[in-house]
Design a protein around this motif. Sequence first.
Motif, PDB file in Angstrom:
ATOM      1  N   ALA A 198      -0.413   2.617   3.106  1.00 41.58           N
ATOM      2  CA  ALA A 198      -0.080   2.158   1.756  1.00 41.58           C
ATOM      3  C   ALA A 198      -0.673   0.760   1.570  1.00 41.58           C
ATOM      4  O   ALA A 198      -0.636  -0.065   2.481  1.00 41.58           O
ATOM      5  CB  ALA A 198       1.424   2.121   1.543  1.00 41.58           C
ATOM      6  N   ARG A 199      -1.211   0.500   0.398  1.00 41.25           N
ATOM      7  CA  ARG A 199      -1.841  -0.783   0.092  1.00 41.25           C
ATOM      8  C   ARG A 199      -1.017  -1.515  -0.956  1.00 41.25           C
ATOM      9  O   ARG A 199      -0.707  -0.966  -2.016  1.00 41.25           O
ATOM     10  CB  ARG A 199      -3.263  -0.549  -0.426  1.00 41.25           C
ATOM     11  CG  ARG A 199      -4.070  -1.814  -0.734  1.00 41.25           C
ATOM     12  CD  ARG A 199      -5.442  -1.397  -1.260  1.00 41.25           C
ATOM     13  NE  ARG A 199      -6.360  -2.512  -1.393  1.00 41.25           N
ATOM     14  CZ  ARG A 199      -6.470  -3.277  -2.484  1.00 41.25           C
ATOM     15  NH1 ARG A 199      -5.699  -3.042  -3.539  1.00 41.25           N
ATOM     16  NH2 ARG A 199      -7.352  -4.268  -2.517  1.00 41.25           N
ATOM     17  N   ILE A 200      -0.655  -2.758  -0.648  1.00 43.74           N
ATOM     18  CA  ILE A 200       0.113  -3.571  -1.584  1.00 43.74           C
ATOM     19  C   ILE A 200      -0.691  -4.836  -1.849  1.00 43.74           C
ATOM     20  O   ILE A 200      -0.941  -5.632  -0.933  1.00 43.74           O
ATOM     21  CB  ILE A 200       1.496  -3.949  -1.013  1.00 43.74           C
ATOM     22  CG1 ILE A 200       2.237  -2.705  -0.508  1.00 43.74           C
ATOM     23  CG2 ILE A 200       2.325  -4.665  -2.069  1.00 43.74           C
ATOM     24  CD1 ILE A 200       3.521  -3.033   0.235  1.00 43.74           C
ATOM     25  N   THR A 238       0.738  -9.910  -2.629  1.00 45.33           N
ATOM     26  CA  THR A 238       2.075 -10.110  -2.079  1.00 45.33           C
ATOM     27  C   THR A 238       2.013 -11.022  -0.856  1.00 45.33           C
ATOM     28  O   THR A 238       0.956 -11.294  -0.305  1.00 45.33           O
ATOM     29  CB  THR A 238       2.719  -8.758  -1.708  1.00 45.33           C
ATOM     30  OG1 THR A 238       4.100  -8.948  -1.412  1.00 45.33           O
ATOM     31  CG2 THR A 238       2.024  -8.130  -0.508  1.00 45.33           C
ATOM     32  N   VAL A 247       7.209  -8.207   2.865  1.00 45.41           N
ATOM     33  CA  VAL A 247       7.091  -6.756   2.961  1.00 45.41           C
ATOM     34  C   VAL A 247       8.071  -6.247   4.004  1.00 45.41           C
ATOM     35  O   VAL A 247       8.127  -6.750   5.128  1.00 45.41           O
ATOM     36  CB  VAL A 247       5.648  -6.348   3.323  1.00 45.41           C
ATOM     37  CG1 VAL A 247       5.558  -4.847   3.550  1.00 45.41           C
ATOM     38  CG2 VAL A 247       4.695  -6.785   2.218  1.00 45.41           C
ATOM     39  N   ASP A 285       9.622  -1.007   1.495  1.00 46.61           N
ATOM     40  CA  ASP A 285       8.361  -0.809   0.780  1.00 46.61           C
ATOM     41  C   ASP A 285       7.682   0.502   1.143  1.00 46.61           C
ATOM     42  O   ASP A 285       6.743   0.933   0.461  1.00 46.61           O
ATOM     43  CB  ASP A 285       7.411  -1.975   1.061  1.00 46.61           C
ATOM     44  CG  ASP A 285       7.857  -3.246   0.359  1.00 46.61           C
ATOM     45  OD1 ASP A 285       7.883  -3.249  -0.886  1.00 46.61           O
ATOM     46  OD2 ASP A 285       8.195  -4.225   1.051  1.00 46.61           O
ATOM     47  N   GLN A 334       8.710   2.381  -1.851  1.00 41.48           N
ATOM     48  CA  GLN A 334       8.239   1.863  -3.128  1.00 41.48           C
ATOM     49  C   GLN A 334       6.751   2.102  -3.366  1.00 41.48           C
ATOM     50  O   GLN A 334       6.296   2.127  -4.507  1.00 41.48           O
ATOM     51  CB  GLN A 334       8.533   0.355  -3.210  1.00 41.48           C
ATOM     52  CG  GLN A 334       9.999  -0.006  -3.112  1.00 41.48           C
ATOM     53  CD  GLN A 334      10.807   0.555  -4.272  1.00 41.48           C
ATOM     54  OE1 GLN A 334      10.315   0.645  -5.391  1.00 41.48           O
ATOM     55  NE2 GLN A 334      12.036   0.944  -3.995  1.00 41.48           N
ATOM     56  N   HIS A 335       5.982   2.258  -2.290  1.00 44.98           N
ATOM     57  CA  HIS A 335       4.528   2.344  -2.437  1.00 44.98           C
ATOM     58  C   HIS A 335       3.995   3.639  -1.832  1.00 44.98           C
ATOM     59  O   HIS A 335       4.351   3.991  -0.705  1.00 44.98           O
ATOM     60  CB  HIS A 335       3.858   1.138  -1.782  1.00 44.98           C
ATOM     61  CG  HIS A 335       4.277  -0.167  -2.382  1.00 44.98           C
ATOM     62  ND1 HIS A 335       3.694  -0.688  -3.515  1.00 44.98           N
ATOM     63  CD2 HIS A 335       5.256  -1.046  -2.022  1.00 44.98           C
ATOM     64  CE1 HIS A 335       4.264  -1.834  -3.825  1.00 44.98           C
ATOM     65  NE2 HIS A 335       5.227  -2.073  -2.942  1.00 44.98           N
ATOM     66  N   TYR A 362      -1.259  -4.072   4.096  1.00 47.42           N
ATOM     67  CA  TYR A 362      -1.301  -2.633   4.350  1.00 47.42           C
ATOM     68  C   TYR A 362      -0.110  -2.245   5.216  1.00 47.42           C
ATOM     69  O   TYR A 362       0.204  -2.923   6.203  1.00 47.42           O
ATOM     70  CB  TYR A 362      -2.595  -2.243   5.066  1.00 47.42           C
ATOM     71  CG  TYR A 362      -3.837  -2.632   4.311  1.00 47.42           C
ATOM     72  CD1 TYR A 362      -4.358  -1.801   3.319  1.00 47.42           C
ATOM     73  CD2 TYR A 362      -4.474  -3.841   4.569  1.00 47.42           C
ATOM     74  CE1 TYR A 362      -5.496  -2.165   2.617  1.00 47.42           C
ATOM     75  CE2 TYR A 362      -5.608  -4.212   3.868  1.00 47.42           C
ATOM     76  CZ  TYR A 362      -6.109  -3.374   2.891  1.00 47.42           C
ATOM     77  OH  TYR A 362      -7.232  -3.742   2.191  1.00 47.42           O
ATOM     78  N   LYS A 418       3.111  -3.474   9.291  1.00 47.91           N
ATOM     79  CA  LYS A 418       2.484  -4.168   8.167  1.00 47.91           C
ATOM     80  C   LYS A 418       1.363  -5.040   8.724  1.00 47.91           C
ATOM     81  O   LYS A 418       1.483  -5.628   9.803  1.00 47.91           O
ATOM     82  CB  LYS A 418       3.495  -4.988   7.377  1.00 47.91           C
ATOM     83  CG  LYS A 418       4.240  -6.056   8.166  1.00 47.91           C
ATOM     84  CD  LYS A 418       5.233  -6.790   7.263  1.00 47.91           C
ATOM     85  CE  LYS A 418       6.041  -7.832   8.037  1.00 47.91           C
ATOM     86  NZ  LYS A 418       6.971  -8.564   7.151  1.00 47.91           N
TER      87      LYS A 418
END
Length: 320
Positions: free
Chosen positions: A237-239, A242, A247, A251, A254-255, A286, A297
């Motif tokens: 997952a890419r955020i 932030t 994180v 999450d 959420q992602h 990530y 993360k």
Amino acid sequence: MRATALLPLSLLLLTGCLKEELPVPARPRGEAQRVQLCMGSGYQDQLWVDVASRSVVRSNPKTAWDLALGSGPDAWRVWLNGSGLTTAWSIGAAGIAAPADTAGMAQGRRIDAPSGHPDSTAIGDWRGAQDIHLIDLGYNAFGAHLGVRKLQLLQVTSTAYVFRTAALDGSDLQEHTLAKSGACASSMFSFATGPVDVEPTTGSWDMVFTQYTHQFHEPFIPYIVTGVLTPPGVRVARIAGTDMAAVSLADTVQHPFSTARDVIGFDWKTYSFDDGAYTVDPGIVYIIHDAQGLFHKLHFLDFYDDLGTVGCPTWEVQEL
């Protein structure tokens, strides 16, 4: 990115996402750790990394292999080594021993989708056709062209592939039987040396630092980039925008996660032509769901070592 501009191709970048999942129960985790890896001058090395141990489990020159053939009992797809822009062009059911030329190859050649989508390979579904494919081996780390070879895929079973290779003029005709590797996702082949042991055992690695071919769309051109690819079975997952410290395991709900092999990719850094240097964006985080089922993360901090050598990414990682 430092890269070599190459001929336009017509292939869309495809990605796929899986449904959201509930996080695993919380467990004790250590502090965030910084890791630095160097890919060598010219980015000539591929580094296969296990995220949990923060270690390189294997490394090899990026030119060590040309083809990756799926090794599962029902597998049949053939992938190209995109680290130097290897491309494929089918010329139909011509005799493999007959001389061929590359007229028209610039317009007809294809690359594998950088996302790794199984239905978007350059060679495609070859079963039953026995067509001749011209394989442009692309370029080494220092820009030298590696030539063009012929490939004719003949048969695939639950345990092996049978295929022929030849030079462009039909000489050096060889028939190969390549056993499927039960331990790895792919069995690797080099036109120069034959079968090669390159890819680590399935489940032992989560990322490979490498050059690969990305399809840009404005302008529409394939381009060699330097970044990170992930294997089947690893989800990311890419955020963006932030703070990594913020994180958390929540999450992972959420992602959305993606199985596209280039979800980490190359764009965690940008290149300034004015400054002649790369800048890393630490605000791109990530979440990696690794082969062991653990969540980590990760973000990038630099693309240079302390001496200013490029191609030495520093990344920070922590288990969730």
